[in-house]
Design a protein around this motif. Structure first.
Motif, short mmCIF file in Angstrom:
data_model
loop_
_atom_site.label_atom_id
_atom_site.label_comp_id
_atom_site.label_asym_id
_atom_site.label_seq_id
_atom_site.Cartn_x
_atom_site.Cartn_y
_atom_site.Cartn_z
N THR A 265 13.97 -7.35 1.17
CA THR A 265 13.28 -8.35 1.97
C THR A 265 12.13 -8.94 1.15
O THR A 265 11.66 -8.34 0.18
N PRO A 266 11.65 -10.14 1.54
CA PRO A 266 10.52 -10.74 0.80
C PRO A 266 9.28 -9.84 0.77
O PRO A 266 8.56 -9.79 -0.22
N GLY A 267 9.02 -9.11 1.84
CA GLY A 267 7.85 -8.24 1.89
C GLY A 267 7.92 -7.06 0.94
O GLY A 267 6.90 -6.48 0.56
N TRP A 268 9.11 -6.68 0.54
CA TRP A 268 9.32 -5.54 -0.36
C TRP A 268 9.00 -5.90 -1.81
O TRP A 268 8.67 -5.03 -2.62
N GLU A 269 9.07 -7.16 -2.16
CA GLU A 269 8.87 -7.60 -3.54
C GLU A 269 7.48 -7.23 -4.06
O GLU A 269 6.50 -7.27 -3.32
N LEU A 270 7.41 -6.87 -5.34
CA LEU A 270 6.11 -6.61 -5.97
C LEU A 270 5.35 -7.92 -6.07
O LEU A 270 5.90 -8.94 -6.49
N TYR A 271 4.08 -7.90 -5.69
CA TYR A 271 3.28 -9.12 -5.64
C TYR A 271 2.94 -9.62 -7.05
O TYR A 271 2.93 -10.82 -7.30
N LEU A 272 2.66 -8.70 -7.95
CA LEU A 272 2.37 -9.04 -9.34
C LEU A 272 3.56 -8.59 -10.18
O LEU A 272 3.75 -7.39 -10.37
N PRO A 273 4.36 -9.52 -10.66
CA PRO A 273 5.59 -9.15 -11.37
C PRO A 273 5.31 -8.26 -12.59
O PRO A 273 4.43 -8.55 -13.39
N PRO A 274 6.07 -7.18 -12.72
CA PRO A 274 5.90 -6.31 -13.89
C PRO A 274 6.53 -6.96 -15.12
O PRO A 274 7.47 -7.75 -15.00
N ALA B 66 4.32 -7.73 1.41
CA ALA B 66 4.03 -7.49 2.83
C ALA B 66 2.61 -7.02 3.07
O ALA B 66 2.04 -7.29 4.12
N PHE B 67 2.04 -6.32 2.10
CA PHE B 67 0.73 -5.70 2.30
C PHE B 67 -0.44 -6.52 1.76
O PHE B 67 -1.59 -6.25 2.11
#
Length: 194
Positions: free
Chosen positions: A64-73, A15-16
């Motif tokens: 929600t899709p916006g909550w997902e981490l952008y760079l997968p750990p 989201a950010f």
């Protein structure tokens, strides 16, 4: 610069840092976070991604899709995800125990939003006796809207710089992410700093 033993990536959530609601300069922050992650991983430093659980209806509402981490750990590789509901990643989480249990005494912090969760997490680390390094080009925020009778719009870059300054002289601010060096905590002796 003396190496740090951990990287804490704060709220680098979809989201950010993507789409029309992304923070200004989101490409830069994502690029610098990738660089820091690669360097931390290469040395065996502890990697923690802090993920905000926003309230119902928020862009970072869990699930929600916006909550997902952008760079997968790389959880299989030993990386950690710490979920939070407060600006400070240490508040009501196991972040401190995780870091101390891994032998971490120093850490670098990056992510979003500079004056909120990045600053609160960096301050939380300082209050707990950790050495904190904050790379200037690896955190960002939104423009602060104009407030009639108080101020015009405060550009995001200025808000980020003020957030750094507000942390005082205990935090180590470096200009660029590539200046941050990592090393494994004492338990992982034998790996070189990068």
């Amino acid at each position: 610069m003396t190496p740090v033993e951990a990287l804490v990536v704060v709220d680098l959530q979809t989201a950010f840092v993507s789409g029309g609601e992304a923070v200004p300069d989101h490409e830069r922050v994502v690029d610098r976070a990738r660089l820091l992650l690669a360097r931390a991983r290469a040395t065996g430093a502890v990697v923690v991604q802090v993920q905000n659980d926003g309230p119902a209806g928020a862009a970072d509402e869990p699930g929600t899709p916006g909550w997902e981490l952008y760079l997968p750990p790389d959880v299989a590789g030993g990386e950690h995800v710490v979920r939070k509901t407060d600006d400070n990643g240490f508040e009501d989480t196991d972040l401190e125990d995780l870091l101390r249990g891994s032998g971490v005494r120093s850490l670098a912090v990056c992510g979003v939003l500079s004056e909120m969760c990045v600053m609160a997490t960096a301050r939380g680390a300082l209050e707990r006796g950790f050495r904190v390094v904050l790379p200037h080009d690896a955190h960002a925020t939104y423009d602060i809207p104009a407030a009639p009778g108080i101020s015009d719009v405060v550009p995001a870059a200025q808000a980020s710089r003020v957030a750094e300054w507000a942390l005082g002289d205990e935090v180590e601010i470096v200009a660029r992410a590539h200046e941050v060096r990592f090393a494994a905590p004492a338990a992982g002796v034998g790996q070189t700093a990068v």
